[in-house]
Design an enzyme around this catalytic site. Sequence first.
Site, PDB file in Angstrom:
ATOM      1  N   LEU A 163       0.875  -1.179   0.000  1.00  0.00           N
ATOM      2  CA  LEU A 163       0.000   0.000   0.000  1.00  0.00           C
ATOM      3  C   LEU A 163       0.907   1.222   0.000  1.00  0.00           C
ATOM      4  O   LEU A 163       1.977   1.185   0.603  1.00  0.00           O
ATOM      5  CB  LEU A 163      -0.867  -0.065   1.257  1.00  0.00           C
ATOM      6  CG  LEU A 163      -1.599   1.148   1.820  1.00  0.00           C
ATOM      7  CD1 LEU A 163      -2.766   0.670   2.682  1.00  0.00           C
ATOM      8  CD2 LEU A 163      -0.711   2.066   2.635  1.00  0.00           C
ATOM      9  N   ASN A 164       0.504   2.288  -0.718  1.00  0.00           N
ATOM     10  CA  ASN A 164       1.153   3.579  -0.439  1.00  0.00           C
ATOM     11  C   ASN A 164       0.093   4.655  -0.217  1.00  0.00           C
ATOM     12  O   ASN A 164      -0.666   4.500   0.755  1.00  0.00           O
ATOM     13  CB  ASN A 164       2.317   3.898  -1.375  1.00  0.00           C
ATOM     14  CG  ASN A 164       2.062   3.886  -2.842  1.00  0.00           C
ATOM     15  OD1 ASN A 164       1.706   2.864  -3.406  1.00  0.00           O
ATOM     16  ND2 ASN A 164       2.240   5.000  -3.485  1.00  0.00           N
ATOM     17  N   ASP A 165      -0.025   5.642  -1.054  1.00  0.00           N
ATOM     18  CA  ASP A 165      -0.857   6.801  -0.697  1.00  0.00           C
ATOM     19  C   ASP A 165      -2.323   6.450  -0.427  1.00  0.00           C
ATOM     20  O   ASP A 165      -2.900   5.627  -1.140  1.00  0.00           O
ATOM     21  CB  ASP A 165      -0.892   7.807  -1.851  1.00  0.00           C
ATOM     22  CG  ASP A 165       0.466   8.132  -2.420  1.00  0.00           C
ATOM     23  OD1 ASP A 165       1.475   7.706  -1.857  1.00  0.00           O
ATOM     24  OD2 ASP A 165       0.504   8.815  -3.457  1.00  0.00           O
ATOM     25  N   GLN A 182      -3.389   3.401  -2.850  1.00  0.00           N
ATOM     26  CA  GLN A 182      -2.491   2.827  -3.850  1.00  0.00           C
ATOM     27  C   GLN A 182      -2.169   1.402  -3.407  1.00  0.00           C
ATOM     28  O   GLN A 182      -1.654   1.184  -2.303  1.00  0.00           O
ATOM     29  CB  GLN A 182      -1.204   3.654  -3.934  1.00  0.00           C
ATOM     30  CG  GLN A 182      -1.404   5.028  -4.551  1.00  0.00           C
ATOM     31  CD  GLN A 182      -1.595   4.941  -6.048  1.00  0.00           C
ATOM     32  OE1 GLN A 182      -0.637   4.833  -6.804  1.00  0.00           O
ATOM     33  NE2 GLN A 182      -2.833   5.010  -6.492  1.00  0.00           N
ATOM     34  N   TYR A 204      -2.676   5.698 -10.654  1.00  0.00           N
ATOM     35  CA  TYR A 204      -1.986   6.478  -9.628  1.00  0.00           C
ATOM     36  C   TYR A 204      -2.970   7.320  -8.806  1.00  0.00           C
ATOM     37  O   TYR A 204      -4.164   7.307  -9.031  1.00  0.00           O
ATOM     38  CB  TYR A 204      -0.890   7.331 -10.282  1.00  0.00           C
ATOM     39  CG  TYR A 204       0.411   6.574 -10.504  1.00  0.00           C
ATOM     40  CD1 TYR A 204       0.473   5.179 -10.404  1.00  0.00           C
ATOM     41  CD2 TYR A 204       1.592   7.252 -10.794  1.00  0.00           C
ATOM     42  CE1 TYR A 204       1.667   4.491 -10.583  1.00  0.00           C
ATOM     43  CE2 TYR A 204       2.799   6.572 -10.985  1.00  0.00           C
ATOM     44  CZ  TYR A 204       2.827   5.193 -10.882  1.00  0.00           C
ATOM     45  OH  TYR A 204       4.008   4.513 -11.061  1.00  0.00           O
ATOM     46  N   SER A 205      -2.393   8.080  -7.873  1.00  0.00           N
ATOM     47  CA  SER A 205      -3.197   8.719  -6.824  1.00  0.00           C
ATOM     48  C   SER A 205      -4.206   9.749  -7.332  1.00  0.00           C
ATOM     49  O   SER A 205      -4.050  10.336  -8.400  1.00  0.00           O
ATOM     50  CB  SER A 205      -2.273   9.404  -5.825  1.00  0.00           C
ATOM     51  OG  SER A 205      -1.644   8.418  -5.044  1.00  0.00           O
ATOM     52  N   ARG A 257       0.523  14.738 -12.026  1.00  0.00           N
ATOM     53  CA  ARG A 257      -0.335  13.701 -11.437  1.00  0.00           C
ATOM     54  C   ARG A 257      -0.975  14.122 -10.113  1.00  0.00           C
ATOM     55  O   ARG A 257      -0.723  15.183  -9.587  1.00  0.00           O
ATOM     56  CB  ARG A 257       0.482  12.424 -11.217  1.00  0.00           C
ATOM     57  CG  ARG A 257       1.694  12.564 -10.327  1.00  0.00           C
ATOM     58  CD  ARG A 257       2.378  11.211 -10.107  1.00  0.00           C
ATOM     59  NE  ARG A 257       3.619  11.357  -9.391  1.00  0.00           N
ATOM     60  CZ  ARG A 257       4.817  11.485  -9.946  1.00  0.00           C
ATOM     61  NH1 ARG A 257       4.937  11.477 -11.272  1.00  0.00           N
ATOM     62  NH2 ARG A 257       5.896  11.639  -9.207  1.00  0.00           N
ATOM     63  N   ASP A 258      -1.771  13.198  -9.583  1.00  0.00           N
ATOM     64  CA  ASP A 258      -2.388  13.293  -8.255  1.00  0.00           C
ATOM     65  C   ASP A 258      -3.472  14.376  -8.186  1.00  0.00           C
ATOM     66  O   ASP A 258      -3.391  15.319  -7.388  1.00  0.00           O
ATOM     67  CB  ASP A 258      -1.312  13.545  -7.162  1.00  0.00           C
ATOM     68  CG  ASP A 258      -0.168  12.546  -7.238  1.00  0.00           C
ATOM     69  OD1 ASP A 258      -0.373  11.448  -7.781  1.00  0.00           O
ATOM     70  OD2 ASP A 258       0.948  12.861  -6.759  1.00  0.00           O
ATOM     71  N   GLU A 274       4.323  16.438  -5.328  1.00  0.00           N
ATOM     72  CA  GLU A 274       3.398  15.308  -5.343  1.00  0.00           C
ATOM     73  C   GLU A 274       2.220  15.595  -4.412  1.00  0.00           C
ATOM     74  O   GLU A 274       2.372  16.265  -3.390  1.00  0.00           O
ATOM     75  CB  GLU A 274       4.111  14.024  -4.883  1.00  0.00           C
ATOM     76  CG  GLU A 274       5.143  13.539  -5.897  1.00  0.00           C
ATOM     77  CD  GLU A 274       5.632  12.103  -5.639  1.00  0.00           C
ATOM     78  OE1 GLU A 274       5.754  11.340  -6.602  1.00  0.00           O
ATOM     79  OE2 GLU A 274       5.900  11.775  -4.475  1.00  0.00           O
TER      80      GLU A 274
HETATM   81  C1  FRU Z   1       3.371   9.518  -4.005  1.00  0.00           C
HETATM   82  C2  FRU Z   1       3.238   8.951  -5.413  1.00  0.00           C
HETATM   83  C3  FRU Z   1       2.259   9.771  -6.244  1.00  0.00           C
HETATM   84  C4  FRU Z   1       1.809   8.780  -7.270  1.00  0.00           C
HETATM   85  C5  FRU Z   1       1.775   7.488  -6.483  1.00  0.00           C
HETATM   86  C6  FRU Z   1       2.168   6.276  -7.248  1.00  0.00           C
HETATM   87  O1  FRU Z   1       3.781   8.549  -3.079  1.00  0.00           O
HETATM   88  O2  FRU Z   1       4.486   8.870  -6.031  1.00  0.00           O
HETATM   89  O3  FRU Z   1       2.806  10.948  -6.780  1.00  0.00           O
HETATM   90  O4  FRU Z   1       0.565   9.101  -7.810  1.00  0.00           O
HETATM   91  O5  FRU Z   1       2.655   7.657  -5.387  1.00  0.00           O
HETATM   92  O6  FRU Z   1       1.956   5.113  -6.498  1.00  0.00           O
END
Ligand code: FRU
Length: 508
Positions: free
Chosen positions: A36-38, A54, A97-98, A170-171, A233
């Site tokens: 998991l990330n964001d 994520q 992505y996010s 992005r994001d 980001e």
């Molecule tokens: C931040 C990031 C975002 C991107 C996502 C990819 O941690 O790099 O900028 O959308 O993670 O997993």
Amino acid sequence: MTEDLKGLALDAIATSAAADDPDYPRFHVVPPVGRLNDPNGLLVDGATYHAFYQFSPFHPRRKLVYWGHSSSTDLLHWNHHGPTIVPDSSYDLSGAYSGNAIVLESRELEGAPVQAPYQLFYTGNLKDPVTDERTASQCLVTSSDLRDFTKWPGNPLIPANAEGYTAHYRDPQVFRDPDRPGEYRMLIGVQRVNETGAAALYRSRDLVSWEFEGELTFPGAGGAFSSFGYMWECPGLVRVTDEDTGEEWDVLIWCPQGITPQREGFENIFPCVYTVGHLKGTELRDTDGTFHEVDRGFEFYAPQVFARRPSEPGPVLLTAWAGNASEDDQPSIQSGQWVHALSLPRALSLKNGQLIQRPAADLPHDAGQPALVGTPLDSGQYEPAELHGHRSWQLRLEAEPDRTSGAWGVRIGTDRSHVDIILDGGALRVDRSTSRYTQHGAVRTVTLPEGCASVLEIVHDRSLTEVFVGDGALAFTMRSFVDPDSSGARLLAGGVLTLKSGRVRTFT
Ligand code: FRU
């Protein structure tokens, strides 16, 4: 034949043993398997909170990012759901992505091209398999019930590679324009061709056709943010109220990569900062360029707030990735094939232009007032019996300032394997050097904000710890892999410690 990416992820979830891992947190959002990330698309729907994130179900075998999904009615017990956005479209094959979510009122749906109250915005990431060249476009997924999700057939909403910018674009964060009812804005993190970071703003009336307005600018900031890192980001604009004056501010929270301010803090590879102002058009006015880190812990990144329907107002709740950069070599990868977690949602307010963050949920079982309250303790370790044997708990202590001398704090775990959280004069000192994870640092000292009350609140959940000092004036998030047989906690007193009040809760 094309792969059934959804089926493969569901299989990985169904055969996962992650939840049996003794480090797997119990009241946080954790991936059912993989990485998991964001946090993404956080939203409140009536009595239910939805957290998307994520999600790389095949990590570390294969890097492919989906959106995962969990829901909860109390911000503590989370249910896993199947993946929400599967990266199987021509424009997102290298990852979904996010992004964030908006929850529409029924009147906002009148005449809208997409008749669905839940609209999720994300970045479709695509890398050319031969040249590795990246394209990033902004996309929409909608749902009428938060069970079935449909990619908008007209995707992408905003095509890749805007002029003047690189493919680091992005994001998206979509929000209602309070100054122009019926209109929406989208904020996107971008990199200019000269390799500096910025945020771009778009405007829409219907959430599908978007017009570029320009970069977010800071007229009063004296250029502080004009060349501030190489990429921004996860930018987000959040309306937050000052506790004392009742005034509303627009807080810009973002992750500028590559800044190295010449002052204390900023030890993490990538920081997460905020500045406070008022958004007018594309200008963030009334900020003089002052910025602070949102959280001073080793692992904290890419936070966002839960979206709400305007007719269902509530506290501004922020959740982050309790991780940083792509360092995934944590003990849980070997033991349970999962890595990372989201922080516990925290309620935001402001005091004197500084963010105040308080845990938004209390654990269900109240073990009461620690027996040690009121007794002057003298240099030593004292075990609050209420925490004995527990590995998921919450503790809030307030010291009697004029009857306390010397450093004091809490040792999580045992003498052999522990994390120490100590208030020493005007500083917080955290030491996790005897724990099993120190990759982003083992010891850190943080100067406390001026006038910070001697209140120490700790939320600990097996391998994740969040520290709040001074009733939310300072937050510190970290992973805390003490040995699984190292439970409970001790109060540490360097001199005399008299507790004015205390509260213990355990998650049972
Ligand atoms: C931040 C990031 C975002 C991107 C996502 C990819 O941690 O790099 O900028 O959308 O993670 O997993």
